[in-house]
Motif scaffolding. Structure first.
Motif, short mmCIF file in Angstrom:
data_model
loop_
_atom_site.label_atom_id
_atom_site.label_comp_id
_atom_site.label_asym_id
_atom_site.label_seq_id
_atom_site.Cartn_x
_atom_site.Cartn_y
_atom_site.Cartn_z
N ASN A 20 -14.40 1.46 -56.37
CA ASN A 20 -15.32 0.92 -55.09
C ASN A 20 -17.01 -0.10 -55.44
N CYS A 42 -9.98 6.15 -53.99
CA CYS A 42 -11.75 6.04 -53.59
C CYS A 42 -11.43 7.37 -52.95
N ASP A 44 -13.31 6.94 -50.13
CA ASP A 44 -14.18 6.40 -48.49
C ASP A 44 -12.80 5.05 -48.62
N ARG A 45 -11.71 5.50 -47.87
CA ARG A 45 -10.68 4.09 -48.09
C ARG A 45 -11.51 3.27 -47.08
N ALA A 48 -13.39 1.53 -50.42
CA ALA A 48 -12.07 0.59 -51.46
C ALA A 48 -12.23 -0.85 -50.57
N GLU A 49 -11.24 -0.77 -49.39
CA GLU A 49 -10.69 -1.83 -48.72
C GLU A 49 -11.91 -3.17 -48.68
N ILE A 66 -4.15 1.03 -53.43
CA ILE A 66 -5.44 1.93 -53.26
C ILE A 66 -5.24 3.11 -52.60
N VAL A 67 -5.53 4.57 -53.19
CA VAL A 67 -5.17 5.64 -52.48
C VAL A 67 -6.45 6.75 -52.38
N VAL A 68 -6.98 7.52 -51.11
CA VAL A 68 -7.51 7.91 -51.79
C VAL A 68 -7.69 9.10 -51.93
N ALA A 80 -3.17 13.10 -53.51
CA ALA A 80 -3.11 11.56 -54.38
C ALA A 80 -2.66 12.03 -55.60
#
Length: 306
Positions: A20, A42, A44-45, A48-49, A66-68, A80
């Motif tokens: 991100n 990432c 922080d979601r 990342a978004e 997206i994966v935290v 993850a």
């Protein structure tokens, strides 16, 4: 499951840690433009978004997940990895995420020195979890983020957490040397086992935010007078350019395991991606074996080779 490419075949699925911001963002953007599915791993979601939205603006049709994943927490790494594995095949891992510490020594959730624990041990654990999937791919790859800072330090495996004496710069440089030493050793062991997985180390040269292409919400330039910026360009480059050796290492048809990719310019600070030389001590097998055993003991994980 991953989407199909234009010819109907499954898209290659590439995991990028720290996707991100910084180099990771530009690796993600550059990879998305090649048509692969990028898994943005990432911490922080929300961030990342935000980054994913910008990638989609610049690369219409970008296929992103997206994966935290917090590399400073081995439980988060495990969760993850499970999520990544459940989402489909894993063809490539770009182990990019990293932290730069502060003057005061800090630790990860597991009690490791922050930089060694995040930059090296977190990725060691993630690789251990994902290696079976990478081995199942047609030509799996692992890209490790090295640094020119490895030139000026040596690993102290008697005090890897720098408990006796902490210096921030040395801690960071040693963490990157650990990443590189493990990356080269991993490829040697994979070759010896007859594995098709390639382990490659790449570095960005001297990459600075102030010379990076604008990306709203991602790139944060500080104002500097023009007479300062001009000379900076002779010895440094933007993170967008610094990301290119990592992207090429992840996608290039002629990239071989065990190679070290970086800028081809003076002192490897700037330039086009090329195979470059790492210092000899980064390939020391005796040190690598000690580092491997230490990392396996601390993470309680052992990468399955072959």
């Amino acid at each position: 499951m991953s989407a199909e490419s234009d010819d109907g075949s499954p898209r290659r699925r590439v995991v990028v840690t720290g996707a991100n911001a910084g180099l990771g963002y530009f690796v993600t953007e550059q990879l998305a433009a090649t048509g692969v599915t990028v898994v943005m791993a990432c911490r922080d979601r929300g961030r990342a978004e935000t980054a994913a939205s910008l990638v989609r603006e610049r690369v219409p049709g970008a296929d992103l997940e997206i994966v935290v994943a917090d590399l400073a927490d081995l439980d988060s790494v495990r969760r993850a990895a499970l999520e990544i594995r459940s989402g489909g095949a894993v063809d490539t891992l770009v182990a990019n995420a990293g932290v730069v510490g502060s003057r005061k020594r800090a630790t990860t959730a597991d009690g490791f020195e922050l930089q060694f624990g995040t930059n090296h041990l977190g990725h060691f654990a993630l690789i251990a979890h994902l290696l079976p999937d990478l081995a199942a791919a047609d030509a799996g790859r692992i890209i490790h983020l090295g640094s020119i800072s490895h030139r000026w330090v040596r690993l102290d495996l008697d005090d890897p957490m720098m408990v006796s004496r902490y210096r921030n710069y040395a801690a960071y440089a040693r963490s990157k040397l650990a990443v590189m030493t493990f990356g080269f050793e991993l490829d040697r062991r994979l070759r010896e086992a007859g594995s098709s997985v390639r382990s490659i180390v790449a570095h960005p040269g001297f990459a600075l935010e102030n010379l990076t292409e604008q990306r709203p919400g991602i790139v944060r330039r500080r104002w500097l007078p023009a007479p300062v910026v001009g000379p900076m360009r002779t010895v440094s480059q933007g993170k967008d350019q610094g990301a290119r050796p990592l992207t090429l290492a992840a996608t290039g048809a002629d990239v071989a395991g065990g190679e070290y990719w970086g800028p081809d310019g003076w002192f490897q600070l700037t330039g086009a991606p090329a195979v470059v030389r790492a210092k000899k001590h980064a390939r020391n097998r005796r040190v690598a074996a000690r580092l491997w055993n230490l990392s396996a003991r601390l993470t309680r994980l052992q990468p399955a080779i072959g």
